[in-house]
Design a protein around this motif. Structure first.
Motif, PDB file in Angstrom:
ATOM      1  N   ILE A 101      30.769  26.018  30.178  1.00 53.72           N
ATOM      2  CA  ILE A 101      31.898  25.444  29.456  1.00 53.72           C
ATOM      3  C   ILE A 101      33.043  25.124  30.425  1.00 53.72           C
ATOM      4  CG2 ILE A 101      33.136  27.599  28.904  1.00 53.72           C
ATOM      5  CD1 ILE A 101      32.520  25.098  26.209  1.00 53.72           C
ATOM      6  N   LEU A 102      33.090  25.858  31.544  1.00 50.65           N
ATOM      7  CA  LEU A 102      34.132  25.659  32.552  1.00 50.65           C
ATOM      8  C   LEU A 102      33.539  25.808  33.947  1.00 50.65           C
ATOM      9  CD1 LEU A 102      37.115  25.461  33.549  1.00 50.65           C
ATOM     10  CD2 LEU A 102      37.241  27.946  33.245  1.00 50.65           C
ATOM     11  N   ILE A 147      35.007  20.463  32.276  1.00 48.20           N
ATOM     12  CA  ILE A 147      35.146  21.081  30.963  1.00 48.20           C
ATOM     13  C   ILE A 147      34.003  20.595  30.077  1.00 48.20           C
ATOM     14  CG2 ILE A 147      36.580  21.379  28.906  1.00 48.20           C
ATOM     15  CD1 ILE A 147      37.836  22.632  31.351  1.00 48.20           C
ATOM     16  N   ASP A 148      33.111  21.498  29.721  1.00 46.64           N
ATOM     17  CA  ASP A 148      31.983  21.160  28.854  1.00 46.64           C
ATOM     18  C   ASP A 148      31.211  19.952  29.382  1.00 46.64           C
ATOM     19  OD1 ASP A 148      30.399  21.766  26.642  1.00 46.64           O
ATOM     20  OD2 ASP A 148      31.511  20.422  25.315  1.00 46.64           O
ATOM     21  N   GLY A 149      31.033  19.912  30.704  1.00 48.77           N
ATOM     22  CA  GLY A 149      30.254  18.848  31.332  1.00 48.77           C
ATOM     23  C   GLY A 149      31.030  17.605  31.705  1.00 48.77           C
ATOM     24  N   LEU A 150      32.330  17.556  31.380  1.00 52.03           N
ATOM     25  CA  LEU A 150      33.155  16.390  31.687  1.00 52.03           C
ATOM     26  C   LEU A 150      34.088  16.687  32.845  1.00 52.03           C
ATOM     27  CD1 LEU A 150      34.192  15.257  28.085  1.00 52.03           C
ATOM     28  CD2 LEU A 150      32.392  14.259  29.521  1.00 52.03           C
ATOM     29  N   ASP A 151      34.222  15.735  33.762  1.00 53.13           N
ATOM     30  CA  ASP A 151      35.169  15.844  34.865  1.00 53.13           C
ATOM     31  C   ASP A 151      36.577  15.681  34.293  1.00 53.13           C
ATOM     32  OD1 ASP A 151      36.921  15.217  37.048  1.00 53.13           O
ATOM     33  OD2 ASP A 151      35.164  14.727  38.271  1.00 53.13           O
ATOM     34  N   TYR A 152      37.399  16.715  34.444  1.00 53.61           N
ATOM     35  CA  TYR A 152      38.724  16.704  33.824  1.00 53.61           C
ATOM     36  C   TYR A 152      39.579  15.546  34.329  1.00 53.61           C
ATOM     37  CZ  TYR A 152      42.969  18.615  31.721  1.00 53.61           C
ATOM     38  OH  TYR A 152      44.083  18.786  30.955  1.00 53.61           O
ATOM     39  N   SER A 153      39.532  15.270  35.612  1.00 58.18           N
ATOM     40  CA  SER A 153      40.365  14.213  36.181  1.00 58.18           C
ATOM     41  C   SER A 153      40.018  12.837  35.625  1.00 58.18           C
ATOM     42  CB  SER A 153      40.227  14.187  37.708  1.00 58.18           C
ATOM     43  OG  SER A 153      40.749  15.369  38.279  1.00 58.18           O
ATOM     44  N   LYS A 154      38.744  12.634  35.277  1.00 62.28           N
ATOM     45  CA  LYS A 154      38.293  11.337  34.790  1.00 62.28           C
ATOM     46  C   LYS A 154      38.290  11.241  33.261  1.00 62.28           C
ATOM     47  CE  LYS A 154      35.254  10.725  38.803  1.00 62.28           C
ATOM     48  NZ  LYS A 154      33.839  10.577  39.257  1.00 62.28           N
ATOM     49  N   ASN A 155      38.381  12.392  32.598  1.00 58.09           N
ATOM     50  CA  ASN A 155      38.290  12.408  31.129  1.00 58.09           C
ATOM     51  C   ASN A 155      39.350  13.351  30.555  1.00 58.09           C
ATOM     52  OD1 ASN A 155      35.405  11.026  30.733  1.00 58.09           O
ATOM     53  ND2 ASN A 155      35.224  12.527  32.376  1.00 58.09           N
ATOM     54  N   GLU A 156      40.580  13.217  31.024  1.00 58.43           N
ATOM     55  CA  GLU A 156      41.611  14.198  30.687  1.00 58.43           C
ATOM     56  C   GLU A 156      41.877  14.282  29.184  1.00 58.43           C
ATOM     57  OE1 GLU A 156      46.170  15.470  31.944  1.00 58.43           O
ATOM     58  OE2 GLU A 156      45.019  14.064  33.176  1.00 58.43           O
ATOM     59  N   ILE A 157      41.988  13.163  28.518  1.00 55.09           N
ATOM     60  CA  ILE A 157      42.287  13.186  27.081  1.00 55.09           C
ATOM     61  C   ILE A 157      41.165  13.860  26.304  1.00 55.09           C
ATOM     62  CG2 ILE A 157      42.637  11.770  25.026  1.00 55.09           C
ATOM     63  CD1 ILE A 157      44.103   9.757  26.769  1.00 55.09           C
ATOM     64  N   GLU A 158      39.922  13.493  26.611  1.00 60.22           N
ATOM     65  CA  GLU A 158      38.782  14.092  25.916  1.00 60.22           C
ATOM     66  C   GLU A 158      38.694  15.586  26.209  1.00 60.22           C
ATOM     67  OE1 GLU A 158      35.770  14.091  23.236  1.00 60.22           O
ATOM     68  OE2 GLU A 158      37.077  12.418  23.752  1.00 60.22           O
ATOM     69  N   CYS A 159      38.956  15.970  27.448  1.00 55.72           N
ATOM     70  CA  CYS A 159      38.895  17.386  27.821  1.00 55.72           C
ATOM     71  C   CYS A 159      39.977  18.198  27.115  1.00 55.72           C
ATOM     72  CB  CYS A 159      39.026  17.547  29.334  1.00 55.72           C
ATOM     73  SG  CYS A 159      37.560  17.056  30.271  1.00 55.72           S
TER      74      CYS A 159
END
Length: 284
Positions: free
Chosen positions: A3-4, A61-73
């Motif tokens: 998850i992290l 975060i849950d498989g998403l790169d925070y820098s590239k997907n900040e809103i979704e994260c």
């Protein structure tokens, strides 16, 4: 999938560096994040969430790169930093109304349930709440949009022991279904003894150890002996405290066969931190 995941996180200041911080957390667990004041806990959390600019590293975060997907994260995160201390003139229902618009997965039933459980009235203003009740309101908001990851920075500092214990029950309930996790930074180490599955220990901007609680504690032993023992085994003793009958200190469990007749006892989280920090201060 974790998850992290924090990989090589770095932040440089003139007098402090967050240096290659890495750790990960699976779904369904609570990780205690420990270290003395100034060690880098809050800096790590802020850098993770882009609240301060980082100089290197990656956060997933849950498989998403925070820098590239900040809103979704951000939709997957509930973040509490200390007590809720904003909009003091506003009623709780006004704040909740604003917050719920930010999250597609807002769960009104869960929110009402947490408000009732915490004994909070929506008609109250923030300024009318005690420090402990402000923390509980912040948690009610964070827990009510189905966050996958709760990041809590000193959430229990304003709570009495009974309220803290009640909160720990809530946190254990949050992770029961195995889909959510909690990163929990606190100086109240006894709380982590009750609820944490993993411990990540940061010292002077670097991670000293990140592992499950049992393995963390089994890595060390408390030892006690007289002052002759202290002199004889000083090379393996990690910090110590003198007392009327001699001393008590900490060693790595791997050195157990080297301590002669000294008495040993299992190490707890607080003792490990105290003696390790004492050793680090002496060697600074």
């Amino acid at each position: 999938m974790n998850i992290l995941e924090v990989e090589g996180l770095r932040k440089e200041y003139p007098e402090f560096t967050l240096d290659n911080v890495s750790f990960s957390l699976e779904p369904g667990y609570i990780m205690g994040f420990i270290g003395r004041n100034g060690a880098g806990k809050t800096t790590t959390m802020k850098a993770m969430l882009n609240l301060i600019g980082k100089d290197g590293g990656r956060v997933m975060i849950d498989g998403l790169d925070y820098s590239k997907n900040e809103i979704e994260c951000k939709k997957k995160i509930g973040f509490i930093m200390g007590e809720f201390d904003y909009y003091k003139q506003s009623k709780l229902k006004t704040i909740a109304c604003v917050v719920k618009r930010m999250y597609e997965d807002w769960d009104e039933e869960a929110y009402k349930g947490y408000m009732k459980h915490f004994g909070l009235s929506e008609e109250k203003k923030v300024k009318e709440l005690s420090a402990g009740m402000r923390v509980k309101f912040g948690l009610a908001l964070a827990l009510s949009h189905n966050a996958k990851l709760l990041i809590l920075d000193e959430p229990t500092s304003g709570l009495d022991p009974v309220s803290r214990d009640d909160l720990l029950d809530v946190l254990r309930g949050v992770i029961e279904d195995g889909t959510r996790s909690i990163l929990y930074s606190t100086h109240i180490i006894s709380d982590l003894e009750k609820c944490a599955d993993y411990i990540t220990y940061i010292h002077d901007g670097r991670i000293l150890l990140s592992t499950d609680v049992v393995s963390f504690k089994e890595k060390y032993l408390l030892v006690s002996g007289d002052m002759d023992d202290l002199a004889r085994y000083s090379d393996i003793i990690i910090g110590h405290k003198d007392h009327a009958f001699g001393f008590t200190g900490l060693i790595l469990a791997e050195n157990k066969d080297r301590i002669g007749s000294m008495k040993t006892a299992p190490a707890d989280l607080e003792s490990i931190m105290i003696y390790t920090e004492q050793e680090a201060s002496l060697n600074a």
